[in-house]
Scaffold this motif. Structure first.
Motif, PDB file in Angstrom:
ATOM      1  N   ALA A   1     -20.913  14.304 100.358  1.00  0.00           N
ATOM      2  CA  ALA A   1     -20.101  15.480 100.681  1.00  0.00           C
ATOM      3  C   ALA A   1     -20.988  16.692 100.905  1.00  0.00           C
ATOM      4  N   PRO A   2     -20.470  17.681 101.641  1.00  0.00           N
ATOM      5  CA  PRO A   2     -21.252  18.909 101.841  1.00  0.00           C
ATOM      6  C   PRO A   2     -21.673  19.521 100.508  1.00  0.00           C
ATOM      7  N   ALA A   3     -22.823  20.172 100.524  1.00  0.00           N
ATOM      8  CA  ALA A   3     -23.360  20.774  99.303  1.00  0.00           C
ATOM      9  C   ALA A   3     -22.406  21.820  98.750  1.00  0.00           C
ATOM     10  N   GLN A   4     -22.411  21.948  97.423  1.00  0.00           N
ATOM     11  CA  GLN A   4     -21.575  22.956  96.784  1.00  0.00           C
ATOM     12  C   GLN A   4     -22.382  24.231  96.561  1.00  0.00           C
ATOM     13  N   ILE A   5     -21.830  25.368  96.952  1.00  0.00           N
ATOM     14  CA  ILE A   5     -22.478  26.665  96.853  1.00  0.00           C
ATOM     15  C   ILE A   5     -21.661  27.549  95.917  1.00  0.00           C
ATOM     16  N   ALA A   6     -22.347  28.285  95.058  1.00  0.00           N
ATOM     17  CA  ALA A   6     -21.656  29.169  94.115  1.00  0.00           C
ATOM     18  C   ALA A   6     -21.304  30.488  94.790  1.00  0.00           C
ATOM     19  N   VAL A   7     -20.061  30.892  94.624  1.00  0.00           N
ATOM     20  CA  VAL A   7     -19.644  32.228  95.056  1.00  0.00           C
ATOM     21  C   VAL A   7     -19.112  32.939  93.816  1.00  0.00           C
ATOM     22  N   THR A   8     -19.755  34.044  93.464  1.00  0.00           N
ATOM     23  CA  THR A   8     -19.396  34.792  92.261  1.00  0.00           C
ATOM     24  C   THR A   8     -18.401  35.884  92.629  1.00  0.00           C
ATOM     25  N   VAL A   9     -17.238  35.822  91.981  1.00  0.00           N
ATOM     26  CA  VAL A   9     -16.141  36.719  92.346  1.00  0.00           C
ATOM     27  C   VAL A   9     -15.642  37.451  91.102  1.00  0.00           C
TER      28      VAL A   9
ATOM     29  N   PRO B   1     -17.030  43.476  96.406  1.00  0.00           N
ATOM     30  CA  PRO B   1     -17.594  42.309  97.104  1.00  0.00           C
ATOM     31  C   PRO B   1     -17.855  41.154  96.149  1.00  0.00           C
ATOM     32  N   ALA B   2     -17.801  39.951  96.687  1.00  0.00           N
ATOM     33  CA  ALA B   2     -18.272  38.764  95.972  1.00  0.00           C
ATOM     34  C   ALA B   2     -19.731  38.542  96.355  1.00  0.00           C
ATOM     35  N   THR B   3     -20.371  37.561  95.705  1.00  0.00           N
ATOM     36  CA  THR B   3     -21.776  37.271  95.992  1.00  0.00           C
ATOM     37  C   THR B   3     -21.952  35.787  96.250  1.00  0.00           C
ATOM     38  N   VAL B   4     -22.548  35.451  97.387  1.00  0.00           N
ATOM     39  CA  VAL B   4     -22.866  34.070  97.716  1.00  0.00           C
ATOM     40  C   VAL B   4     -24.258  33.757  97.194  1.00  0.00           C
ATOM     41  N   ASP B   5     -24.365  32.682  96.411  1.00  0.00           N
ATOM     42  CA  ASP B   5     -25.644  32.275  95.853  1.00  0.00           C
ATOM     43  C   ASP B   5     -26.662  32.075  96.966  1.00  0.00           C
ATOM     44  N   GLY B   6     -27.820  32.712  96.832  1.00  0.00           N
ATOM     45  CA  GLY B   6     -28.869  32.578  97.822  1.00  0.00           C
ATOM     46  C   GLY B   6     -28.747  33.529  98.989  1.00  0.00           C
ATOM     47  N   TYR B   7     -27.695  34.366  98.997  1.00  0.00           N
ATOM     48  CA  TYR B   7     -27.567  35.336 100.081  1.00  0.00           C
ATOM     49  C   TYR B   7     -27.344  36.740  99.553  1.00  0.00           C
ATOM     50  N   GLY B   8     -26.165  36.991  98.985  1.00  0.00           N
ATOM     51  CA  GLY B   8     -25.844  38.338  98.537  1.00  0.00           C
ATOM     52  C   GLY B   8     -24.372  38.640  98.749  1.00  0.00           C
ATOM     53  N   PRO B   9     -23.998  39.932  98.922  1.00  0.00           N
ATOM     54  CA  PRO B   9     -22.597  40.324  98.964  1.00  0.00           C
ATOM     55  C   PRO B   9     -21.886  39.876 100.238  1.00  0.00           C
ATOM     56  N   ILE B  10     -20.623  39.448 100.069  1.00  0.00           N
ATOM     57  CA  ILE B  10     -19.729  39.155 101.186  1.00  0.00           C
ATOM     58  C   ILE B  10     -18.413  39.876 100.921  1.00  0.00           C
ATOM     59  N   PRO B  11     -17.616  40.149 101.968  1.00  0.00           N
ATOM     60  CA  PRO B  11     -16.364  40.894 101.766  1.00  0.00           C
ATOM     61  C   PRO B  11     -15.393  40.172 100.840  1.00  0.00           C
ATOM     62  N   ALA B  12     -14.571  40.948 100.176  1.00  0.00           N
ATOM     63  CA  ALA B  12     -13.630  40.394  99.203  1.00  0.00           C
ATOM     64  C   ALA B  12     -12.651  39.423  99.857  1.00  0.00           C
ATOM     65  N   HIS B  13     -12.165  39.737 101.070  1.00  0.00           N
ATOM     66  CA  HIS B  13     -11.159  38.864 101.679  1.00  0.00           C
ATOM     67  C   HIS B  13     -11.759  37.504 102.059  1.00  0.00           C
ATOM     68  N   ILE B  14     -13.048  37.470 102.401  1.00  0.00           N
ATOM     69  CA  ILE B  14     -13.701  36.188 102.679  1.00  0.00           C
ATOM     70  C   ILE B  14     -13.832  35.388 101.387  1.00  0.00           C
ATOM     71  N   ALA B  15     -14.156  36.063 100.283  1.00  0.00           N
ATOM     72  CA  ALA B  15     -14.273  35.379  98.989  1.00  0.00           C
ATOM     73  C   ALA B  15     -12.943  34.763  98.578  1.00  0.00           C
ATOM     74  N   ARG B  16     -11.847  35.489  98.799  1.00  0.00           N
ATOM     75  CA  ARG B  16     -10.535  34.945  98.442  1.00  0.00           C
ATOM     76  C   ARG B  16     -10.195  33.722  99.286  1.00  0.00           C
ATOM     77  N   GLU B  17     -10.573  33.750 100.557  1.00  0.00           N
ATOM     78  CA  GLU B  17     -10.336  32.590 101.419  1.00  0.00           C
ATOM     79  C   GLU B  17     -11.135  31.380 100.930  1.00  0.00           C
ATOM     80  N   LEU B  18     -12.396  31.603 100.561  1.00  0.00           N
ATOM     81  CA  LEU B  18     -13.222  30.503 100.076  1.00  0.00           C
ATOM     82  C   LEU B  18     -12.666  29.929  98.775  1.00  0.00           C
ATOM     83  N   ALA B  19     -12.259  30.808  97.877  1.00  0.00           N
ATOM     84  CA  ALA B  19     -11.746  30.355  96.584  1.00  0.00           C
ATOM     85  C   ALA B  19     -10.464  29.548  96.749  1.00  0.00           C
ATOM     86  N   ALA B  20      -9.678  29.881  97.774  1.00  0.00           N
ATOM     87  CA  ALA B  20      -8.386  29.226  97.958  1.00  0.00           C
ATOM     88  C   ALA B  20      -8.496  27.907  98.719  1.00  0.00           C
ATOM     89  N   LYS B  21      -9.469  27.821  99.654  1.00  0.00           N
ATOM     90  CA  LYS B  21      -9.462  26.686 100.581  1.00  0.00           C
ATOM     91  C   LYS B  21     -10.683  25.790 100.493  1.00  0.00           C
TER      92      LYS B  21
END
Length: 521
Positions: free
Chosen positions: A351-359, A371-391
């Motif tokens: 399966a695709p690798a699992q990446i941590a998103v801190t929200v 903002p949330a934070t993508v492991d290995g990158y940095g801040p991403i918008p809150a609405h993108i974080a909610r989409e990732l957490a949900a789907k």
């Protein structure tokens, strides 16, 4: 570095055989102290070093500032043969070389900024977006004088003006040798999309920590700090930046080429980690010298596996599209790698690798837009974080306290850290805890700072307690730094005075501290 020690040895005469004492003439009628600025060729260089050092001590009231005087540094480096020094002195010698280089580069910055001020725009010239008070034609002379392109000369002018006008503290730290050019560039890169009126506030926030971070970690820290102070919402900037999505191609020598892409960070991170995970799996299941990717391409290092997996994905996708469009047509051949290795089945197995998103909890609940934070990158918008957490099933959601930003759950048992404790250590350390190492923590060992099984001793031979499996005694360390710490023959020791802070003592007795990465919120 033990500041002043290198020059104290010079003053004492233990590194060079000085021909005279500071208050005794080197030659009849010639006093080193009174003539040290005269440029008289007959004054021995060693005597001038000693005289400059003594003058610096008198000016600053101690030896701790001796190695900050560029005149003294230059004379001392010319005077001493580094091959004649012991290991500890050699470390100090090349460290002083770097500090002198930083001072020189900072002086060049001031000269470039002053030059730009003397080149106002021509009457018919369209003002530049940044520094409209400077002519765009000034860069031509900078490029010609330094042997670089006009565009490179313009970048030098703009960066010099940015440092002098908006980041005087960073420039001062470079001038004293506390920051080198890589760290200064990291600050500028981290502020690249931040309004210049915010830069002074970011500088005040980051300066206390700049010297303890690698350039890569510093850029990430600056970017996160700037995010807190940027008046424009991240969601607005994200939508604007999405319009710059692109894929590009660069020819390279020896029959090679580079291909790159600019994508939304969450998608890019997921794609890279998935390719990396498949590549490591392929390498593990095949001999590293004769192995092949699931597509059948011969490969060796994991870097080559990543490249071959990348090509396989496109080959197989194109093959599937061709097959769907030409079903039943003669001459359609399946992809050789697919036929041999069954890549489609492989996709299902791995399966695709699992990446941590801190929200932050309140962000996930939709009660704020932090903002949330993508492991290995940095801040991403809150609405993108909610989409990732949900789907998205390939993302690990780490919830943080809405005020402190700390992880809400942790566990500890036995020798092997449980999954939640391991995730916490990886999240806390972010990179290898070795000095100067930026290898991602998720690819490192979770190491016991005080060994769990192996007995250790104090310098006088007293046995020390065995280490515990707890966040106070665990840290991420790559293979190299793990061996460096645990092999007594290397001469290095490592302690963890507080969770996430690692103090390294080298064989020459110097200590280097790596502090925990700043929290993303």
């Amino acid at each position: 570095m033990a500041r002043g020690g290198f020059f104290e040895l010079l003053i004492e005469g233990s590194l060079v055989d000085l021909p005279c004492e500071p208050d005794v003439p080197c030659e009849p009628g010639l006093d080193c102290r009174s003539d040290r600025r005269s440029g008289v060729g007959s004054v021995p260089l060693e005597a001038r070093v000693r005289a400059l050092a003594l003058e610096t001590i008198e000016t600053h009231g101690g030896t701790e500032h001796v190695d900050m005087d560029p005149r003294l540094v230059t004379c001392a480096l010319l005077t001493v043969d580094p091959a004649s020094l012991d290991a500890g002195q050699q470390v100090e010698y090349f460290t002083v070389c770097q500090r002198l280089t930083s001072w020189t580069q900072a002086r060049q910055v001031r000269a470039l900024a002053a030059f730009a001020d003397q080149r106002p725009p021509l009457p018919a010239e369209t003002p530049k977006r940044r520094h409209p008070e400077t002519s765009r034609w000034a860069a031509a002379e900078v490029g010609a004088a330094l042997g670089i392109s006009r565009l490179a000369g313009e970048r030098k002018l703009v960066q010099a003006q940015d440092l002098v006008d908006s980041l005087p503290g960073v420039l001062a730290a470079q001038e004293t040798g506390e920051l080198d050019q890589r760290h200064v560039s990291a600050v500028l890169d981290g502020l690249d999309t931040t309004p210049r009126e915010v830069w002074p506030a970011v500088e005040t926030f980051i300066l206390p920590r700049t010297g303890s971070l690698t350039s890569k970690a510093l850029e990430k820290y600056v970017r996160q700090s700037a995010e807190k102070l940027n008046p424009e919402p991240l969601a607005v900037r994200y939508e604007r930046a999405r319009t710059s999505r692109d894929v590009w191609f660069f020819p390279q020598p020896d029959g090679m080429a580079e291909i790159g892409a600019r994508l939304p960070a969450a998608d890019a991170r997921r794609l890279y980690e998935t390719i990396d995970a498949w590549a490591r799996h392929a390498q593990k299941e095949n001999d590293s010298s004769t192995g092949a990717t699931p597509g059948g391409k011969p490969s060796r290092a994991v870097t080559e596996y990543r490249a071959d997996i990348f090509l396989d994905l496109f080959d197989l996708a194109l093959n599937a599209a061709d097959k769907a469009g030409t079903e039943g047509m003669e001459g359609t051949a399946p992809h050789a790698g697919t036929a041999r290795r069954g890549w489609r089945t492989g996709c299902g197995r791995h399966a695709p690798a699992q990446i941590a998103v801190t929200v932050p909890v309140l962000t996930l609940m939709g009660l704020n837009e932090m903002p949330a934070t993508v492991d290995g990158y940095g801040p991403i918008p809150a609405h993108i974080a909610r989409e990732l957490a949900a789907k998205a099933k390939s993302w690990i959601r780490i919830l943080t306290h809405p005020e402190t930003g700390t992880i809400l759950s942790i566990g500890r048992t036995g020798y092997t850290p449980p999954a939640d404790l391991k995730r916490w250590i990886i999240h806390r350390d972010q990179t290898c805890t070795g000095i100067g190492c930026d290898k991602p923590a998720r690819t490192c060992d979770i190491d016991h700072t005080v060994p769990y099984h192996r007995q250790t001793y104090t310098p006088d031979g007293t046995p020390l307690p065995l280490g515990k499996t707890a966040d106070t005694n665990l840290g991420a360390r790559c293979d190299y730094d793990h061996h460096l710490k645990d092999n007594p023959g290397t001469g290095w020791t490592v302690t963890q005075p507080t969770p996430g802070t690692f103090t390294h003592t080298s064989p020459t007795g110097r200590t280097y501290t790596k502090n925990p990465q700043p929290p993303p919120f």
